[in-house]
Every structure is written in C-alpha cells, then in structure tokens.
Design a protein around this motif. Structure first.
Motif, PDB file in Angstrom:
ATOM      1  N   CYS A   7       0.820  -1.209   0.000  1.00 49.57           N
ATOM      2  CA  CYS A   7       0.000   0.000   0.000  1.00 49.57           C
ATOM      3  C   CYS A   7       0.851   1.255   0.000  1.00 49.57           C
ATOM      4  O   CYS A   7       0.549   2.222  -0.708  1.00 49.57           O
ATOM      5  CB  CYS A   7      -0.956  -0.001   1.198  1.00 49.57           C
ATOM      6  N   LEU A   8       1.932   1.254   0.748  1.00 51.40           N
ATOM      7  CA  LEU A   8       2.815   2.416   0.765  1.00 51.40           C
ATOM      8  C   LEU A   8       3.478   2.621  -0.598  1.00 51.40           C
ATOM      9  O   LEU A   8       3.645   3.762  -1.041  1.00 51.40           O
ATOM     10  CB  LEU A   8       3.864   2.287   1.870  1.00 51.40           C
ATOM     11  N   LEU A   9       3.820   1.541  -1.279  1.00 55.21           N
ATOM     12  CA  LEU A   9       4.368   1.668  -2.632  1.00 55.21           C
ATOM     13  C   LEU A   9       3.337   2.291  -3.567  1.00 55.21           C
ATOM     14  O   LEU A   9       3.671   3.141  -4.400  1.00 55.21           O
ATOM     15  CB  LEU A   9       4.811   0.310  -3.164  1.00 55.21           C
ATOM     16  N   ASP A  10       2.068   1.872  -3.435  1.00 51.28           N
ATOM     17  CA  ASP A  10       0.993   2.460  -4.248  1.00 51.28           C
ATOM     18  C   ASP A  10       0.833   3.954  -3.956  1.00 51.28           C
ATOM     19  O   ASP A  10       0.625   4.753  -4.866  1.00 51.28           O
ATOM     20  CB  ASP A  10      -0.342   1.755  -3.983  1.00 51.28           C
ATOM     21  N   VAL A  11       0.914   4.317  -2.696  1.00 51.25           N
ATOM     22  CA  VAL A  11       0.775   5.723  -2.304  1.00 51.25           C
ATOM     23  C   VAL A  11       1.877   6.570  -2.951  1.00 51.25           C
ATOM     24  O   VAL A  11       1.618   7.675  -3.443  1.00 51.25           O
ATOM     25  CB  VAL A  11       0.814   5.869  -0.763  1.00 51.25           C
ATOM     26  N   MET A  12       3.091   6.032  -3.000  1.00 48.45           N
ATOM     27  CA  MET A  12       4.216   6.801  -3.551  1.00 48.45           C
ATOM     28  C   MET A  12       4.121   6.966  -5.059  1.00 48.45           C
ATOM     29  O   MET A  12       4.846   7.778  -5.635  1.00 48.45           O
ATOM     30  CB  MET A  12       5.539   6.150  -3.158  1.00 48.45           C
ATOM     31  N   ARG A  13       3.210   6.252  -5.709  1.00 43.47           N
ATOM     32  CA  ARG A  13       3.008   6.421  -7.150  1.00 43.47           C
ATOM     33  C   ARG A  13       2.119   7.634  -7.464  1.00 43.47           C
ATOM     34  O   ARG A  13       1.980   8.017  -8.623  1.00 43.47           O
ATOM     35  CB  ARG A  13       2.392   5.155  -7.737  1.00 43.47           C
ATOM     36  N   LEU A  14       1.528   8.222  -6.449  1.00 42.00           N
ATOM     37  CA  LEU A  14       0.686   9.402  -6.657  1.00 42.00           C
ATOM     38  C   LEU A  14       1.552  10.600  -7.036  1.00 42.00           C
ATOM     39  O   LEU A  14       2.632  10.793  -6.462  1.00 42.00           O
ATOM     40  CB  LEU A  14      -0.127   9.715  -5.398  1.00 42.00           C
ATOM     41  N   PRO A  15       1.108  11.414  -7.993  1.00 45.19           N
ATOM     42  CA  PRO A  15       1.891  12.588  -8.392  1.00 45.19           C
ATOM     43  C   PRO A  15       2.159  13.513  -7.198  1.00 45.19           C
ATOM     44  O   PRO A  15       1.246  13.849  -6.447  1.00 45.19           O
ATOM     45  CB  PRO A  15       1.001  13.288  -9.421  1.00 45.19           C
ATOM     46  N   GLY A  16       3.420  13.875  -7.021  1.00 41.02           N
ATOM     47  CA  GLY A  16       3.789  14.801  -5.958  1.00 41.02           C
ATOM     48  C   GLY A  16       4.064  14.153  -4.614  1.00 41.02           C
ATOM     49  O   GLY A  16       4.423  14.846  -3.660  1.00 41.02           O
ATOM     50  N   ALA A  17       3.909  12.831  -4.510  1.00 42.40           N
ATOM     51  CA  ALA A  17       4.140  12.156  -3.227  1.00 42.40           C
ATOM     52  C   ALA A  17       5.602  12.283  -2.823  1.00 42.40           C
ATOM     53  O   ALA A  17       6.499  11.997  -3.596  1.00 42.40           O
ATOM     54  CB  ALA A  17       3.741  10.693  -3.319  1.00 42.40           C
ATOM     55  N   ARG A  18       5.814  12.743  -1.614  1.00 41.16           N
ATOM     56  CA  ARG A  18       7.177  12.876  -1.081  1.00 41.16           C
ATOM     57  C   ARG A  18       7.459  11.834  -0.021  1.00 41.16           C
ATOM     58  O   ARG A  18       8.596  11.421   0.153  1.00 41.16           O
ATOM     59  CB  ARG A  18       7.365  14.275  -0.497  1.00 41.16           C
ATOM     60  N   GLY A  19       6.433  11.439   0.711  1.00 40.91           N
ATOM     61  CA  GLY A  19       6.603  10.447   1.755  1.00 40.91           C
ATOM     62  C   GLY A  19       5.261   9.991   2.265  1.00 40.91           C
ATOM     63  O   GLY A  19       4.242  10.658   2.053  1.00 40.91           O
ATOM     64  N   ALA A  20       5.254   8.823   2.909  1.00 41.67           N
ATOM     65  CA  ALA A  20       4.006   8.281   3.436  1.00 41.67           C
ATOM     66  C   ALA A  20       4.313   7.368   4.609  1.00 41.67           C
ATOM     67  O   ALA A  20       5.434   6.866   4.756  1.00 41.67           O
ATOM     68  CB  ALA A  20       3.260   7.517   2.345  1.00 41.67           C
ATOM     69  N   ALA A  21       3.286   7.148   5.417  1.00 43.66           N
ATOM     70  CA  ALA A  21       3.431   6.262   6.566  1.00 43.66           C
ATOM     71  C   ALA A  21       2.076   5.692   6.950  1.00 43.66           C
ATOM     72  O   ALA A  21       1.033   6.290   6.677  1.00 43.66           O
ATOM     73  CB  ALA A  21       4.017   7.019   7.755  1.00 43.66           C
TER      74      ALA A  21
END
Length: 134
Positions: A7-21
């Motif tokens: 899921c975190l890998l999917d989140v980082m595919r969003l345009p402009g994503a810098r980080g997620a947790a």
C-alpha cells in the motif's frame, strides 16, 4: 489483498508524493514508512501526525453518527480524513477502517506544486480500503 508495504508503494506512485506512513494514532508509532519525512525523522513525524489525528478523531463534534434512515444501523465513521495545507505541502491523514477497533491512519505528504489534492484524497481512500493489517 495488499499489506502495509504494498500500500505504501501504491501511495508513492501518486503525483507529488514525497513520503508516506501507516501510523497507529493511539501510540504514535509508525507501522510502516516510505520516502522522505517532513522533518527528516519518520518516527517523530508519526508521533506528531498522530496528535493531529487523535485530536480530530476524539472530538465530540466529529463523533460517530448513525445512518440517516435507520437508527439501528451501525455507526458510520465520523472522520474519514484530515487535510492540512501549508504554503508548500499537503498532508492527508486517511483513517483506515478495519474489522477491529482501528486506530490506524495513512499519512501522505504531497508537494503542493506537483500533487493533486482531490485525486490524492480519492486514491488514498481506495488504498486504505485495500489495506490489510497483519
């Protein structure tokens, strides 16, 4: 069904994503992180965002509500997400619904000049629905 890392890998595919947790808002513990952290420390960021999530989730004004037509309906979660905007960034805290009493949220940090807040909010909700906590 995907787990935290997928899921975190999917989140980082969003345009402009810098980080997620993925964060537990009762303890402030990061259950998984990816990318950058706004302050350079994923654990500190998790603790700080957990404070914001806890404040929103525990306020009576945002308390759970019953379905509009059936008073016997199960409670509808009151807070879906919290959005914080700064001059340069967007922060989206998306609460994750689970079969148990969940206190988990996804935190997405977006670059404001590259990210799309509306699209990211929708996609983050879809990712949260697929998230399986092991």
């Amino acid at each position: 069904m995907p787990g935290i890392d997928e899921c975190l890998l999917d989140v980082m595919r969003l345009p402009g994503a810098r980080g997620a947790a993925v964060v537990d808002w009762t303890s402030g513990l990061a259950l998984g992180t990816i990318g950058e952290s706004p302050n350079g420390d994923h654990e500190a960021t998790a603790a700080e965002t957990a404070e914001v999530a806890r404040m929103a989730a525990e306020q009576p004004v945002f308390a759970q509500d019953r379905g509009p037509h059936d008073p016997a309906a199960p409670p509808v979660p009151a807070v879906e997400d919290v959005i914080v905007t700064t001059a340069l960034d967007y922060h989206i805290l998306r609460f994750v619904e689970t079969a148990f009493d969940s206190s988990v949220f996804l935190h997405l940090w977006l670059d404001r000049s590259e990210g799309n807040l509306a699209l990211s909010r929708i996609k983050l909700g879809e990712i949260a629905e697929r998230l399986v906590l092991a």
